[in-house]
Design a protein around this motif. Structure first.
Motif, PDB file in Angstrom:
ATOM      1  N   UNK A   1       0.835  -1.210   0.000  1.00  0.00           N
ATOM      2  CA  UNK A   1       0.000   0.000   0.000  1.00  0.00           C
ATOM      3  C   UNK A   1       0.864   1.252   0.000  1.00  0.00           C
ATOM      4  N   UNK A   2       1.909   1.243   0.816  1.00  0.00           N
ATOM      5  CA  UNK A   2       2.793   2.404   0.891  1.00  0.00           C
ATOM      6  C   UNK A   2       3.482   2.655  -0.451  1.00  0.00           C
ATOM      7  N   UNK A   3       3.946   1.594  -1.095  1.00  0.00           N
ATOM      8  CA  UNK A   3       4.598   1.741  -2.406  1.00  0.00           C
ATOM      9  C   UNK A   3       3.622   2.322  -3.427  1.00  0.00           C
ATOM     10  N   UNK A   4       2.384   1.834  -3.409  1.00  0.00           N
ATOM     11  CA  UNK A   4       1.368   2.357  -4.320  1.00  0.00           C
ATOM     12  C   UNK A   4       1.118   3.838  -4.088  1.00  0.00           C
ATOM     13  N   UNK A   5       1.022   4.236  -2.834  1.00  0.00           N
ATOM     14  CA  UNK A   5       0.764   5.638  -2.526  1.00  0.00           C
ATOM     15  C   UNK A   5       1.928   6.523  -2.982  1.00  0.00           C
ATOM     16  N   UNK A   6       3.148   6.051  -2.793  1.00  0.00           N
ATOM     17  CA  UNK A   6       4.303   6.808  -3.294  1.00  0.00           C
ATOM     18  C   UNK A   6       4.207   6.991  -4.804  1.00  0.00           C
ATOM     19  N   UNK A   7       3.855   5.921  -5.504  1.00  0.00           N
ATOM     20  CA  UNK A   7       3.756   5.990  -6.954  1.00  0.00           C
ATOM     21  C   UNK A   7       2.680   6.946  -7.432  1.00  0.00           C
ATOM     22  N   UNK A   8       1.516   6.879  -6.817  1.00  0.00           N
ATOM     23  CA  UNK A   8       0.409   7.757  -7.214  1.00  0.00           C
ATOM     24  C   UNK A   8       0.739   9.215  -6.917  1.00  0.00           C
ATOM     25  N   UNK A   9       1.292   9.472  -5.730  1.00  0.00           N
ATOM     26  CA  UNK A   9       1.643  10.849  -5.376  1.00  0.00           C
ATOM     27  C   UNK A   9       2.658  11.412  -6.365  1.00  0.00           C
ATOM     28  N   UNK A  10       3.659  10.595  -6.740  1.00  0.00           N
ATOM     29  CA  UNK A  10       4.657  11.049  -7.697  1.00  0.00           C
ATOM     30  C   UNK A  10       4.058  11.359  -9.063  1.00  0.00           C
ATOM     31  N   UNK A  11       3.134  10.501  -9.505  1.00  0.00           N
ATOM     32  CA  UNK A  11       2.487  10.710 -10.805  1.00  0.00           C
ATOM     33  C   UNK A  11       1.683  12.007 -10.818  1.00  0.00           C
ATOM     34  N   UNK A  12       0.932  12.238  -9.746  1.00  0.00           N
ATOM     35  CA  UNK A  12       0.089  13.428  -9.684  1.00  0.00           C
ATOM     36  C   UNK A  12       0.942  14.697  -9.703  1.00  0.00           C
ATOM     37  N   UNK A  13       2.018  14.674  -8.909  1.00  0.00           N
ATOM     38  CA  UNK A  13       2.893  15.847  -8.881  1.00  0.00           C
ATOM     39  C   UNK A  13       3.502  16.096 -10.266  1.00  0.00           C
ATOM     40  N   UNK A  14       3.928  15.038 -10.938  1.00  0.00           N
ATOM     41  CA  UNK A  14       4.512  15.175 -12.280  1.00  0.00           C
ATOM     42  C   UNK A  14       3.495  15.753 -13.267  1.00  0.00           C
ATOM     43  N   UNK A  15       2.289  15.203 -13.262  1.00  0.00           N
ATOM     44  CA  UNK A  15       1.258  15.685 -14.188  1.00  0.00           C
ATOM     45  C   UNK A  15       0.900  17.135 -13.907  1.00  0.00           C
ATOM     46  N   UNK A  16       0.830  17.497 -12.641  1.00  0.00           N
ATOM     47  CA  UNK A  16       0.479  18.870 -12.294  1.00  0.00           C
ATOM     48  C   UNK A  16       1.549  19.847 -12.762  1.00  0.00           C
ATOM     49  N   UNK A  17       2.808  19.482 -12.601  1.00  0.00           N
ATOM     50  CA  UNK A  17       3.902  20.358 -13.022  1.00  0.00           C
ATOM     51  C   UNK A  17       3.892  20.550 -14.537  1.00  0.00           C
ATOM     52  N   UNK A  18       3.601  19.490 -15.284  1.00  0.00           N
ATOM     53  CA  UNK A  18       3.577  19.607 -16.744  1.00  0.00           C
ATOM     54  C   UNK A  18       2.390  20.431 -17.226  1.00  0.00           C
TER      55      UNK A  18
END
Length: 305
Positions: free
Chosen positions: A97-114
C-alpha cells in the motif's frame, strides 16, 4: 532443562481479523466511486479529480490486499513447513500500500507540473457534484476503519489510503468551487499537487512501520534491555541471553530467551515467573523460554550468531 511458552491464545488473524466486515464495506464503497470519478475526471480534464480517482484506485486495491491478507492468514494456519502461518502477508500488504501511494503521489505531482504552464479549462459544477459524493463515501469508509487503524498495521494501511482520498475529495471540491466562481484555471493543478504532497509523509510512516516488522525489530515502545534486566532479577535466574522480541503481525508480539538458573532453582517456577512477567508487563503472551543450567549456557556462548 525446562522449556515452555506462554499460554495465551493467538488470534486467528492478528488484530486485523476483527475488521473484515468494515474492510469489505470500504472496498465496495470505494470501487463504486472510483469508476464514477475516473469517468468524470477524464470527461472534464480535471487533474484534481483524476488524482482523487487514482487515490481511490489505490484505496480499492489497498483495502482489497488488506482483506485478502487477513482471509489468507485466517484460513492458512501454521503447518510444519509454515510454522508461523501466513500472518506476515498482512505486513506485506501494508508495505505494498505504501509503495502504491508513493507511486500515485509522484504521478500526480509530475502531471500537475507539466500542466501548470497551460492548465486546461475544467467545468466546475460536475467536478463539485462528484467530489461531494466521493467525500461522503470516504467519510463513511474512514469511520468504518478508524478503530482498526489503532490496532493493526494492515488496517492502518487501508485507513491511510481512505484518509488521503478523503482529503483529496475535499481538495477536488474546493478546486471545483474556485473554478466555478472565479474561472481560475490554476486551482485544479495546484490542488492536484497539494493532494500528492499531503500523502507522502503519512506513507513514509506506514512504510517504516512495515519494514520494522519485516526486519524483526523490537516492537515500538518495548525496551528489550529492561526486559532482560527484569528477567535476570527473577528468583533463581543468574543470566539471560539469546533474548529476542519481535512482532509477527499487528497485535502478535513474540519473544524467546534462554534463562540460566542456579543449581537449586526449580525450573518450573522460573518458567512460570518469566511467562507471567512478559505477559503482565509487556503483553507478550507467546514466549518460548529455555531454562538451563550453567553448563548448557556455556554451549550457547560458543555459537557464532
Amino acid at each position: 532443562m525446562g522449556h515452555g511458552h506462554g499460554h495465551g491464545q493467538v488470534p486467528s488473524a492478528g488484530a486485523s481479523g476483527r475488521y473484515v466486515k468494515a474492510l469489505t464495506a470500504a472496498l465496495l464503497i470505494g470501487a463504486v466511486f472510483m469508476v464514477l470519478e475516473f469517468a468524470v475526471g477524464f470527461a472534464t480534464s480535471s487533474l484534481a479529480m483524476i488524482s482523487d480517482a487514482a487515490h481511490m484506485f489505490t484505496d480499492v486495491l489497498g483495502v482489497g490486499m488488506a482483506l485478502t491478507a487477513i482471509l489468507l492468514a485466517r484460513r492458512s494456519g501454521p503447518t510444519f513447513s509454515r510454522t508461523f502461518g501466513l500472518y506476515r502477508a498482512e505486513v506485506l500488504a501494508a508495505l505494498a500500500n505504501a509503495v502504491l501511494l508513493f507511486g500515485v503521489a509522484g504521478y500526480v505531482v509530475y502531471e500537475a507540473v507539466t500542466r501548470i504552464t497551460d492548465p486546461p479549462e475544467v467545468p466546475g459544477l460536475p467536478v463539485m457534484i462528484v467530489a461531494a459524493i466521493g467525500l461522503g463515501a470516504n467519510v463513511v469508509s474512514f469511520l468504518l476503519l478508524r478503530g482498526g487503524a489503532k490496532e493493526s498495521i494492515n488496517v492502518r494501511g487501508a485507513y491511510l489510503e481512505v484518509m488521503a482520498d478523503m482529503i483529496g475529495s475535499f481538495g477536488v471540491l474546493l478546486s471545483g468551487l474556485i473554478t466555478l466562481t472565479t474561472g481560475w484555471r490554476y486551482a485544479d493543478p495546484i490542488i492536484g499537487v497539494a493532494i500528492g504532497l499531503f500523502v507522502l509523509p503519512r506513507t513514509w510512516t506506514l512504510a517504516r512501520r512495515a519494514l520494522r516488522i519485516l526486519f524483526q525489530h523490537a516492537p515500538h515502545g518495548v525496551d528489550v534491555g529492561r526486559i532482560s534486566e527484569e528477567l535476570a532479577a527473577l528468583p533463581g535466574v543468574t543470566d539471560v541471553h539469546d533474548l529476542h522480541v519481535w512482532t509477527l503481525t499487528s497485535g502478535m508480539e513474540v519473544a524467546s530467551a534462554h534463562l540460566t538458573v542456579e543449581p537449586a532453582a526449580e525450573h518450573s517456577d522460573v518458567l512460570v515467573g518469566a511467562q507471567n512477567l512478559l505477559a503482565g508487563n509487556y503483553g507478550i503472551e507467546h514466549a518460548t523460554l529455555q531454562v538451563e543450567p550453567s553448563e548448557s549456557a556455556r554451549r550457547c556462548s560458543e555459537l557464532s550468531w
